[in-house]
Scaffold this motif. Structure first.
Motif, short mmCIF file in Angstrom:
data_model
loop_
_atom_site.label_atom_id
_atom_site.label_comp_id
_atom_site.label_asym_id
_atom_site.label_seq_id
_atom_site.Cartn_x
_atom_site.Cartn_y
_atom_site.Cartn_z
N MET A 78 70.98 -0.32 -22.67
CA MET A 78 69.75 -0.87 -22.09
C MET A 78 68.62 -0.90 -23.12
O MET A 78 67.90 -1.91 -23.26
CB MET A 78 69.31 -0.06 -20.87
CG MET A 78 70.15 -0.27 -19.64
SD MET A 78 69.40 0.46 -18.17
CE MET A 78 67.97 -0.59 -17.94
N LEU A 79 68.46 0.20 -23.86
CA LEU A 79 67.43 0.24 -24.88
C LEU A 79 67.71 -0.78 -25.99
O LEU A 79 66.78 -1.40 -26.53
CB LEU A 79 67.33 1.64 -25.46
CG LEU A 79 66.80 2.73 -24.50
CD1 LEU A 79 66.79 4.09 -25.20
CD2 LEU A 79 65.42 2.37 -24.00
N THR A 80 69.01 -0.95 -26.32
CA THR A 80 69.36 -1.93 -27.35
C THR A 80 69.00 -3.34 -26.91
O THR A 80 68.40 -4.12 -27.69
CB THR A 80 70.86 -1.85 -27.65
OG1 THR A 80 71.18 -0.53 -28.11
CG2 THR A 80 71.26 -2.86 -28.72
N GLY A 81 69.34 -3.70 -25.67
CA GLY A 81 69.02 -5.03 -25.17
C GLY A 81 67.53 -5.27 -25.09
O GLY A 81 67.03 -6.34 -25.48
N ALA A 82 66.78 -4.27 -24.57
CA ALA A 82 65.32 -4.42 -24.47
C ALA A 82 64.68 -4.51 -25.84
O ALA A 82 63.78 -5.34 -26.07
CB ALA A 82 64.74 -3.26 -23.67
N ALA A 83 65.14 -3.66 -26.79
CA ALA A 83 64.56 -3.67 -28.13
C ALA A 83 64.86 -4.97 -28.85
O ALA A 83 63.99 -5.54 -29.54
CB ALA A 83 65.09 -2.48 -28.93
N ALA A 84 66.10 -5.48 -28.71
CA ALA A 84 66.45 -6.74 -29.37
C ALA A 84 65.60 -7.88 -28.84
O ALA A 84 65.10 -8.72 -29.61
CB ALA A 84 67.94 -7.03 -29.17
N ALA A 85 65.43 -7.94 -27.52
CA ALA A 85 64.60 -9.00 -26.93
C ALA A 85 63.15 -8.86 -27.38
O ALA A 85 62.48 -9.87 -27.67
CB ALA A 85 64.70 -8.96 -25.41
N MET A 86 62.66 -7.63 -27.47
CA MET A 86 61.27 -7.43 -27.90
C MET A 86 61.07 -7.86 -29.35
O MET A 86 60.05 -8.48 -29.69
CB MET A 86 60.89 -5.96 -27.72
CG MET A 86 59.42 -5.67 -27.88
SD MET A 86 59.00 -3.96 -27.45
CE MET A 86 59.37 -3.96 -25.70
#
Length: 604
Positions: A330-338
């Motif tokens: 989840m953190l990876t997906g959110a960070a990549a999108a950010m």
């Protein structure tokens, strides 16, 4: 009478229609319509719902019965008896007229559907004719009730004009209600959310398109009538006073939805609605708060989904040996999108208006074409090209496998019910982030930029930095939802992330959800996204006309309710500056400022 102020608007007195027998006739028509639901409307069971049984309403007859009973109840309340006075706090008869119209529309929709599908009006039984005549009498009588509106071109003898006035009526100011004890208000909040859960469950469980269409008709008119009566305003005031209880009740009602289902058929729709609604709420940060028109927002959902899929341990992933736990994914997906939000926003957010919209639209298409060509032939082998990343394993959190069925309290929760509850937690996180951000100094600065960027810059606000922050935050929230979507759908492919397509979420539908629901609010995009996902899911036979339908709906919305279904107070006052409660002409020299402020507060 006109005031001495040359800018004032001429006032005209209220001219009611003749209504000596209107109320009794409305009550009789509503009672006859309710009774007709217990008669057979057709002779054959080929029409879905089996409307052939006398003494037992079925299918669309139940909706007609509900509408007729509500009309009868509100007609009785319009006499202002002590026991029913709370049903119409505003004292307006428009609620009765709207309910009568909803009952008429539902009944005649059913009769027309029977005649169309079965081949003519000969397929109607006497009960159908009774229902049609009774609902028509009820509506005609309700239109004869007094009009609570100032207007300029009276008398209103045209039924269409009277009907339009009923729908566009500016509500009277509410009188102060009798004080209730705290436990009484808590019970009212719980009952309201329990009722909302029951209505939503009935609508999502409708098994055929005709029943869902009838449900939409009666639901729209009933909700509008409750708004005209003042009940929704009273409930909103109680919910504000009991905010912690209201938030807990809303979450509990949403969490109870899977337990009302016997299988995963409609839980699938529920989890997809939550994904769509969460992404729409993230877009609301960009569009609703900061006022930035983003036409490629669905790409951030795709970035989060692809990032989570790459580290999920899928055999088709380029990094198949990497298997992050869910919280890390989840953190990876959110960070990549950010990160993508910052990379795209940094060089483009100095643009404004249409130019920014064109750039974001281009980014969305670049993302889709980029992942489409990253197949090892046209480009690097990262995303699997048109085949995407498939066979994404189900989540396992603390030994709980979301892919298996689990028994809880004698009820079985399937795979999609498990993901629904997980997505509900993610939605709650996004709601908290949005609420805290919008009420902070940064949120107020976003609103200032949205209202007038030049004035905001003149007041010392760093517009570029704050717009970039809004872009990054909105992208991160979309990436968070994308991580769950990747595991729910088992696969991520480029076709899921288009500007416009037959299946939401896509950028056009996300933007429509924000505008339809109400920009800058929390509940608005949630409701807008729910409607825009649920309606296509129920009307599969209209897939080729979905964009046409939504276009017409948005045009009508901009004409009659430009602030959205759930507007915030600022936009409601801006769009209806001349329609303050109790004064259709707006404030003039004859209206003291303190009175206008009081009316505004009551109407909001």
């Amino acid at each position: 009478m006109t005031t001495q102020n040359p800018g004032a608007i001429e006032r005209t007195p209220v001219i009611p229609l003749p209504s000596g027998a209107a109320r009794p006739a409305t009550a009789v028509g509503a009672l006859a319509t309710a009774a007709s639901a217990f008669l057979a409307w057709t002779w054959t069971s080929e029409f879905p719902g089996d409307l052939t049984i006398s003494g037992y309403p079925g299918g669309l007859q139940i909706l007609t019965l509900v509408g007729a009973v509500l009309t009868l109840l509100f007609t009785a309340a319009s006499y202002r008896p002590r026991g029913l006075r709370w049903l119409i706090p505003t004292g307006s008869d428009n609620a009765v007229a709207l309910l009568a119209l909803g009952t008429f529309a539902t009944t005649w929709f059913t009769l027309i559907a029977i005649s169309t599908e079965l081949g003519g009006v000969a397929n109607l039984e006497p009960g159908g004719y009774v229902a049609g005549a009774a609902s028509l009498i009820c509506l005609a009588a309700a239109l004869g009730l007094p009009l609570d509106r100032r207007a300029k071109d009276h008398p209103h003898t045209n039924p269409a004009a009277v009907l339009l006035l009923r729908v566009s009526f500016a509500k009277r100011p509410l009188k102060a209600p009798a004080p209730l004890p705290g436990w009484g208000e808590i019970l009212i909040v719980i009952a309201a959310y329990a009722t909302a859960l029951g209505v939503f469950t009935y609508g999502i469980d409708t098994s055929y398109a005709e029943l869902f269409a009838g449900f939409l008709i009666i639901a729209v008119f009933a909700v509008t009538a409750l708004g005209q009566a003042g009940i929704l305003a009273r409930l909103s005031a109680i919910a504000i006073r009991q905010r912690p209880v209201a938030v807990a009740a809303a979450f509990a009602a949403a969490a109870a939805f899977p337990f009302t289902q016997t299988d995963d058929q409609y839980a699938t729709i529920g989890v997809n609605i939550l994904i769509f609604a969460t992404v729409a709420l993230g877009l609301n940060v960009v569009v609703g708060l900061a006022g930035l028109l983003d036409l490629g927002y669905v790409a951030f959902l795709g970035v989060g989904a692809y990032a989570a899929a790459l580290v999920s341990g899928s055999a088709s992933s380029r990094f198949s040996s990497v298997h992050f736990p869910f919280w890390a994914a989840m953190l990876t997906g959110a960070a990549a999108a950010m990160v993508f939000g910052v990379l795209i926003g940094a060089p483009t957010l100095r643009l404004r208006g249409d130019y920014l919209a064109i750039v974001t639209l281009g980014f969305g298409e670049i993302f889709r074409l980029g992942v489409l060509n990253s197949d090892g032939t046209s480009g690097p082998n990262i995303t699997g090209g048109p085949n995407g990343i498939h066979d994404i394993p189900d989540l396992k959190v603390f030994g709980f496998d979301f892919g298996d069925s689990h028994d809880l309290g004698g009820l079985s929760l399937g795979r999609f019910s498990n993901y629904y509850l997980l997505m509900l937690v993610v939605t709650a996180i996004v709601v908290i982030v949005f609420s805290r951000a919008s009420n902070s100094r940064i949120g107020r600065a976003w609103i200032a930029i949205r209202e007038d960027e030049t004035a905001a810059l003149a007041m010392g606000i760093n517009g570029f930095r704050l717009k970039l922050l809004a872009f990054a935050l909105g992208a991160g929230l979309a990436g968070l939802a994308g991580t769950v979507q990747a595991h729910v759908t088992f696969t991520v492919v480029p076709e899921q992330y288009q500007f416009a397509g037959p299946v939401p979420p896509n950028s056009a539908f996300l933007l429509a959800a924000v505008v339809l629901g109400g920009m800058g609010t929390i509940s608005g995009p949630l409701i807008g996204a729910s409607l825009l996902y649920l309606i296509p899911a129920k009307f599969q036979f209209l897939q080729n006309y979905q964009l046409l339908g939504f276009g017409v709906a948005l045009v009508l919305l901009m004409r009659f309710r430009p602030e959205g279904l759930i507007p915030n107070r600022r936009q409601q006052l801006e769009y209806h500056e001349g329609d303050l409660p109790g004064d259709i002409g707006g404030p003039t020299a004859a209206t003291p400022a303190k009175d206008v402020a009081g009316l505004t507060q009551a109407g909001a």
